[in-house]
Write a protein that holds these residues in place. Structure first.
Motif, PDB file in Angstrom:
ATOM      1  N   PHE A  40     -13.506  80.306   5.304  1.00  0.00           N
ATOM      2  CA  PHE A  40     -13.653  80.060   3.864  1.00  0.00           C
ATOM      3  C   PHE A  40     -14.407  81.191   3.164  1.00  0.00           C
ATOM      4  O   PHE A  40     -14.580  81.172   1.947  1.00  0.00           O
ATOM      5  CB  PHE A  40     -14.367  78.733   3.613  1.00  0.00           C
ATOM      6  CG  PHE A  40     -13.515  77.534   3.926  1.00  0.00           C
ATOM      7  CD1 PHE A  40     -12.153  77.659   4.134  1.00  0.00           C
ATOM      8  CD2 PHE A  40     -14.073  76.271   4.024  1.00  0.00           C
ATOM      9  CE1 PHE A  40     -11.359  76.569   4.432  1.00  0.00           C
ATOM     10  CE2 PHE A  40     -13.300  75.167   4.319  1.00  0.00           C
ATOM     11  CZ  PHE A  40     -11.932  75.310   4.522  1.00  0.00           C
ATOM     12  N   GLY A  41     -14.839  82.174   3.931  1.00  0.00           N
ATOM     13  CA  GLY A  41     -15.455  83.351   3.317  1.00  0.00           C
ATOM     14  C   GLY A  41     -14.435  84.246   2.652  1.00  0.00           C
ATOM     15  O   GLY A  41     -14.783  85.172   1.914  1.00  0.00           O
ATOM     16  N   SER A  42     -13.152  83.986   2.901  1.00  0.00           N
ATOM     17  CA  SER A  42     -12.088  84.764   2.251  1.00  0.00           C
ATOM     18  C   SER A  42     -11.409  83.905   1.191  1.00  0.00           C
ATOM     19  O   SER A  42     -11.328  82.676   1.303  1.00  0.00           O
ATOM     20  CB  SER A  42     -11.049  85.201   3.289  1.00  0.00           C
ATOM     21  OG  SER A  42     -10.303  84.101   3.766  1.00  0.00           O
ATOM     22  N   GLU A  75      -8.326  79.054  -0.496  1.00  0.00           N
ATOM     23  CA  GLU A  75      -7.126  78.527  -1.145  1.00  0.00           C
ATOM     24  C   GLU A  75      -6.387  77.557  -0.225  1.00  0.00           C
ATOM     25  O   GLU A  75      -5.980  76.472  -0.644  1.00  0.00           O
ATOM     26  CB  GLU A  75      -6.209  79.686  -1.527  1.00  0.00           C
ATOM     27  CG  GLU A  75      -4.927  79.250  -2.234  1.00  0.00           C
ATOM     28  CD  GLU A  75      -4.029  80.423  -2.582  1.00  0.00           C
ATOM     29  OE1 GLU A  75      -2.853  80.179  -2.909  1.00  0.00           O
ATOM     30  OE2 GLU A  75      -4.505  81.580  -2.511  1.00  0.00           O
ATOM     31  N   LYS A  76      -6.241  77.963   1.032  1.00  0.00           N
ATOM     32  CA  LYS A  76      -5.543  77.094   1.976  1.00  0.00           C
ATOM     33  C   LYS A  76      -6.370  75.859   2.308  1.00  0.00           C
ATOM     34  O   LYS A  76      -5.827  74.768   2.534  1.00  0.00           O
ATOM     35  CB  LYS A  76      -5.196  77.876   3.241  1.00  0.00           C
ATOM     36  CG  LYS A  76      -4.157  78.972   3.015  1.00  0.00           C
ATOM     37  CD  LYS A  76      -3.759  79.645   4.307  1.00  0.00           C
ATOM     38  CE  LYS A  76      -2.713  80.732   4.058  1.00  0.00           C
ATOM     39  NZ  LYS A  76      -1.446  80.158   3.542  1.00  0.00           N
ATOM     40  N   VAL A 113     -11.942  68.393   2.354  1.00  0.00           N
ATOM     41  CA  VAL A 113     -13.191  67.912   1.755  1.00  0.00           C
ATOM     42  C   VAL A 113     -13.665  66.608   2.395  1.00  0.00           C
ATOM     43  O   VAL A 113     -14.850  66.487   2.755  1.00  0.00           O
ATOM     44  CB  VAL A 113     -13.043  67.772   0.228  1.00  0.00           C
ATOM     45  CG1 VAL A 113     -14.281  67.102  -0.377  1.00  0.00           C
ATOM     46  CG2 VAL A 113     -12.817  69.130  -0.418  1.00  0.00           C
ATOM     47  N   PRO A 114     -12.803  65.596   2.567  1.00  0.00           N
ATOM     48  CA  PRO A 114     -13.267  64.365   3.212  1.00  0.00           C
ATOM     49  C   PRO A 114     -13.849  64.587   4.612  1.00  0.00           C
ATOM     50  O   PRO A 114     -14.857  63.971   4.970  1.00  0.00           O
ATOM     51  CB  PRO A 114     -11.995  63.502   3.273  1.00  0.00           C
ATOM     52  CG  PRO A 114     -11.151  63.995   2.152  1.00  0.00           C
ATOM     53  CD  PRO A 114     -11.406  65.473   2.097  1.00  0.00           C
ATOM     54  N   ARG A 155     -18.819  76.905  -0.181  1.00  0.00           N
ATOM     55  CA  ARG A 155     -17.867  77.999  -0.416  1.00  0.00           C
ATOM     56  C   ARG A 155     -16.660  77.502  -1.214  1.00  0.00           C
ATOM     57  O   ARG A 155     -16.179  78.181  -2.123  1.00  0.00           O
ATOM     58  CB  ARG A 155     -17.404  78.596   0.904  1.00  0.00           C
ATOM     59  CG  ARG A 155     -18.482  79.355   1.670  1.00  0.00           C
ATOM     60  CD  ARG A 155     -17.893  79.968   2.930  1.00  0.00           C
ATOM     61  NE  ARG A 155     -18.905  80.511   3.816  1.00  0.00           N
ATOM     62  CZ  ARG A 155     -19.430  81.731   3.697  1.00  0.00           C
ATOM     63  NH1 ARG A 155     -19.036  82.522   2.701  1.00  0.00           N
ATOM     64  NH2 ARG A 155     -20.339  82.154   4.551  1.00  0.00           N
ATOM     65  N   LEU A 156     -16.175  76.307  -0.880  1.00  0.00           N
ATOM     66  CA  LEU A 156     -15.005  75.766  -1.571  1.00  0.00           C
ATOM     67  C   LEU A 156     -15.316  75.434  -3.026  1.00  0.00           C
ATOM     68  O   LEU A 156     -14.547  75.788  -3.935  1.00  0.00           O
ATOM     69  CB  LEU A 156     -14.508  74.506  -0.864  1.00  0.00           C
ATOM     70  CG  LEU A 156     -13.828  74.672   0.494  1.00  0.00           C
ATOM     71  CD1 LEU A 156     -13.440  73.302   1.041  1.00  0.00           C
ATOM     72  CD2 LEU A 156     -12.593  75.558   0.381  1.00  0.00           C
TER      73      LEU A 156
END
Length: 435
Positions: A327-329, A334-335, A343-344, A367-368
């Motif tokens: 998630f650093g990218s 996005e994916k 998220v859940p 990050r998200l």
């Protein structure tokens, strides 16, 4: 002096039953090791004249002992190797005693093998180097197998093999054979070498240079894809050793490595292989956004999210660490946002696994939500599944400074969407808000 040995805790198999009652066997005192007080399997005598079981006295010396445990006399330099003389007389007497008490279930102690010396190790490694230079795969494979067997016989053997430069010899041999793909090796010499190298961790810079060369890495990728189950595990362990040593920026450039590691996670060979692959991926994505994006292109984020639903503690911690790195990218985020479970699952894993897992879950969620590009989908979904209350609780019970900052920022971002909460909040009504 004699000792009564009962068939409960002893290195000798003693299941004595006669007339439904247990019978104790008296072991002569001179058959017992003065350190372990157990029957000696490989009695050796020091220059002080005291006899010990080899394994016990070697452990004593390896942990810093420089005196004879019984006489307390200072041992001369080299006593542990040159003056540790096998006591064949005592050993034969012990074996005869075992045979005489066979009726009570006592097994005869086998004649111990002669331990290796530095000279034997040097000769062994010299033969491996020669076979490698000559390209003799069959001979090199046999020699490496013999070395592995010798190393497994005792800690002392392994230490002498390591100190003799085995890792350097093996890494150079691996590089020599690396020009041929694993499919055509037939005898698997490269896999044998990797197996031996895993016994010699940690590897020094010179060894890592040989194993991490372009030719060697191509061979490792080939083993990751086409090797035996054990070969794939050892290859993954070596990759983990390479990237954890600070060479991740070079290793990541190896063609096919990202795909091979992702495949091992998608199609598990064994739990050990999967965990080794996850750790290797973590080191590769934690500080390189480009590599993180490459793993995201392989749909690694979605794959890990689905695996997180049902995984043990160790696997969960490693998976969350990788997810945080991916998630650093921008591509990874996005994916991650597009997957319905992301998220859940992140919110659910908070407080459910371990403190480490909670911190990685918070970081991944941060990050998200922080980089939601104007969209509030992840924020609203996080509030709906109870993230706000869990983050409040996290600040109350305490966490690291980095996690505290991320949790506080998330709470501020979510504060405007509290109307979306869909959980019962009575259990959290006593929590204080930090703002």
């Amino acid at each position: 002096m004699t000792s009564i040995v009962r068939p409960r805790k002893t290195s000798v198999k003693m299941n004595f039953v006669r007339n439904d009652s247990k019978i104790g066997i008296s072991i002569p005192g001179h058959f017992q090791c003065p350190i372990s007080l157990e029957l000696m399997k490989d009695p050796v005598t020091l220059s002080t004249g005291i006899t010990y079981d080899r394994q016990s006295i070697e452990r004593w010396l390896e942990t810093g002992g420089r005196t004879c445990p019984v006489s307390n006399k200072v041992l001369k330099e080299g006593d542990e190797e040159e003056e540790m003389i096998p006591n064949h007389s005592i050993r034969r007497m012990i074996q005869d005693w075992c045979v005489a008490n066979k009726a009570y279930g006592i097994e005869r102690i086998p004649t111990p093998r002669t331990p290796v010396t530095r000279e034997i190790v040097e000769e062994m490694l010299s033969k491996i180097r020669m076979a490698s230079r000559e390209g003799d795969r069959n001979r090199c494979s046999c020699l490496v197998q013999k070395m592995v067997v010798t190393a497994k016989e005792s800690q002392r053997n392994r230490r002498l093999i390591r100190e003799g430069g085995a890792a350097q010899t093996l890494s150079m041999s691996f590089e020599n054979f690396a020009g041929v793909s694993v499919e055509s090796l037939g005898n698997g010499v490269s896999e044998e070498i990797l197996s031996a190298l895993t016994m010699l961790f940690p590897l020094d810079k010179e060894v890592l240079r040989h194993v991490g060369s372009p030719e060697s890495m191509n061979c490792i990728v080939s083993i990751l894809n086409f090797g035996s189950l054990t070969g794939r595990l050892n290859a993954a362990l070596v990759v983990k050793e390479l990237v954890s040593s600070g060479r991740e920026y070079l290793i990541a450039e190896t063609q096919g490595l990202v795909e091979a590691l992702t495949k091992l996670i998608r199609e598990p060979v064994s739990p050990q292989t999967t965990k080794a692959s996850l750790i290797a991926v973590f080191y590769m994505v934690r500080s390189d956004e480009k590599v993180a994006s490459q793993f995201a292109d392989m749909n690694l984020a979605s794959l890990i999210v689905e695996k997180l639903v049902d995984s043990d503690r160790s696997m969960c911690e490693k998976s969350l660490a990788v997810l945080d790195g991916v998630f650093g990218s921008e591509n990874g985020r996005e994916k991650g946002c597009k997957h319905a479970l992301t998220v859940p699952v992140l919110v659910k894993k908070m407080f459910r696994v371990s403190e480490m897992a909670t911190e990685f879950a918070v970081s991944a969620l941060w990050r998200l939500c922080k980089n939601d590009a104007g969209e509030v989908g992840c924020l609203i979904e996080a509030v709906q599944v109870g993230a706000f209350q869990k983050l409040l609780l996290l600040l109350q019970v305490g966490c690291s400074e980095g996690t505290k900052e991320k949790a506080s920022e998330l709470l501020k971002l979510m504060n405007g969407y509290r109307e979306w909460e869909c959980i019962e909040t009575m259990d959290f009504k006593g929590l204080k808000r930090p703002f």
